[in-house]
Enzyme design. Structure first.
Site, PDB file in Angstrom:
ATOM      1  N   GLU A 196      17.133  -5.686  13.986  1.00 23.03           N
ATOM      2  CA  GLU A 196      16.916  -4.503  13.134  1.00 23.03           C
ATOM      3  C   GLU A 196      15.623  -4.175  12.984  1.00 23.03           C
ATOM      4  O   GLU A 196      14.532  -5.007  13.077  1.00 23.03           O
ATOM      5  CB  GLU A 196      17.394  -4.716  11.858  1.00 23.03           C
ATOM      6  CG  GLU A 196      18.609  -5.652  11.392  1.00 23.03           C
ATOM      7  CD  GLU A 196      18.738  -5.961  10.081  1.00 23.03           C
ATOM      8  OE1 GLU A 196      19.963  -6.516   9.661  1.00 23.03           O
ATOM      9  OE2 GLU A 196      17.809  -6.180   9.387  1.00 23.03           O
ATOM     10  N   HIS A 241      15.033  -9.217  11.794  1.00 23.84           N
ATOM     11  CA  HIS A 241      14.349  -8.148  11.493  1.00 23.84           C
ATOM     12  C   HIS A 241      12.712  -8.148  11.455  1.00 23.84           C
ATOM     13  O   HIS A 241      12.078  -8.506  10.572  1.00 23.84           O
ATOM     14  CB  HIS A 241      15.001  -7.758  10.056  1.00 23.84           C
ATOM     15  CG  HIS A 241      14.432  -6.247   9.677  1.00 23.84           C
ATOM     16  ND1 HIS A 241      15.221  -5.603   8.712  1.00 23.84           N
ATOM     17  CD2 HIS A 241      13.210  -5.540   9.751  1.00 23.84           C
ATOM     18  CE1 HIS A 241      14.638  -4.412   8.537  1.00 23.84           C
ATOM     19  NE2 HIS A 241      13.437  -4.444   9.161  1.00 23.84           N
ATOM     20  N   HIS A 252      23.807  -5.854   3.391  1.00 24.71           N
ATOM     21  CA  HIS A 252      23.026  -5.928   2.291  1.00 24.71           C
ATOM     22  C   HIS A 252      23.427  -6.303   0.996  1.00 24.71           C
ATOM     23  O   HIS A 252      24.544  -6.079   0.488  1.00 24.71           O
ATOM     24  CB  HIS A 252      22.310  -4.601   2.164  1.00 24.71           C
ATOM     25  CG  HIS A 252      20.685  -4.784   1.927  1.00 24.71           C
ATOM     26  ND1 HIS A 252      20.110  -5.273   0.821  1.00 24.71           N
ATOM     27  CD2 HIS A 252      19.877  -4.481   2.710  1.00 24.71           C
ATOM     28  CE1 HIS A 252      19.001  -5.274   1.066  1.00 24.71           C
ATOM     29  NE2 HIS A 252      18.569  -4.937   2.311  1.00 24.71           N
TER      30      HIS A 252
END
Ligand code: PXP
Length: 237
Positions: free
Chosen positions: A70, A43, A190
């Protein structure tokens, strides 16, 4: 089979704390693959506080498993992803200063914006996943963007799991059922952990992929990376 993609942001955070190249992000990614991870997730954020844009460029030619990038689709992010051409891009709505992703897209409000970006990535052969919460309207409108998959934002599940796991998982099962009906692939991520992953998977066995970073890397401090990855994969059997 539900794939395990290991998010290696925390490895980059550790490296950046000293400014050198220890631990070596590329080597850790290769070792995750060697130890059985089905994919690697990164990310890159605009301030490059963990994964740097250069890491993304360095990882692409060496990875043998699925590469997932991401991020918020800023102009710089779109350019990077299109040049690297990973297997999958996951679009998240978080602002640049966010510590971590803290909500899914409002796909109703952002329908036209997302539609254009999804098409842009798909046109160059990159699979797209959109990060969403369990609001059924958001799932319905995610499908309208033309995305291949959604990624369910599992923080509320993880928070509520110790209190009442059946109640915690219920909205996720409902959302995943609708997504399946709409023909969407389903990822989740998450705050997934060795504590809560197996139950989520048992109730939603048609999950395509989970992407896990924080808890997995923390577990690896005690268990080592190889044992940890194997334990997470066992939760998905
Ligand atoms: N999915 C998305 C979209 C994320 O932003 C993150 C965190 O970078 C994760 C999954 C992984 O979350 P965690 O680090 O809590 O496992």
């Amino acid at each position: 089979m539900t794939k395990l993609s290991v998010n290696i942001n925390k490895i980059a955070t550790l490296r950046n704390a000293r400014g050198g190249n220890v631990p070596n992000v590329c080597q850790v990614a290769l070792d995750c693959e060697k130890f059985g991870a089905h994919g690697i997730t990164v990310h890159p954020r605009p301030d490059e506080r963990h994964i740097r844009y250069q890491d993304v460029l360095d990882l692409k030619p060496i990875l043998k498993t699925e590469f997932n990038i991401e991020g918020y689709p800023s102009a710089g992010f779109i350019e990077l992803v299109k040049s690297v051409k990973p297997h999958q891009v996951t679009l998240v709505p978080d602002p640049p200063e966010a510590i971590t992703s803290n909500s899914g897209w409002d796909t109703v409000k952002n329908l036209d914006f997302l539609k254009a970006i999804v098409a842009d990535f798909q046109n160059v052969g990159i699979r797209v996943s959109i990060f969403v919460d369990t609001n059924l309207k958001n799932i319905e409108f995610a499908a309208k963007t033309g995305t291949d998959r959604i990624e369910l934002y599992t923080e509320p599940y993880a928070t509520n799991y110790p209190i009442d796991k059946e109640k915690a998982v219920a909205p996720f099962v409902e959302a995943a059922k609708l997504a399946k009906e709409l023909g969407l692939g389903i990822n989740a991520g998450h705050d997934l952990s060795l504590e809560n992953l197996a139950y989520l998977h048992a109730l939603i066995p048609w999950l395509d992929e989970v992407s896990i970073g924080h808890a997995l890397i923390a577990d690896a401090l005690y268990l080592g990376l190889e044992d940890t990855i194997n334990r997470y994969k066992k939760q998905l059997e």
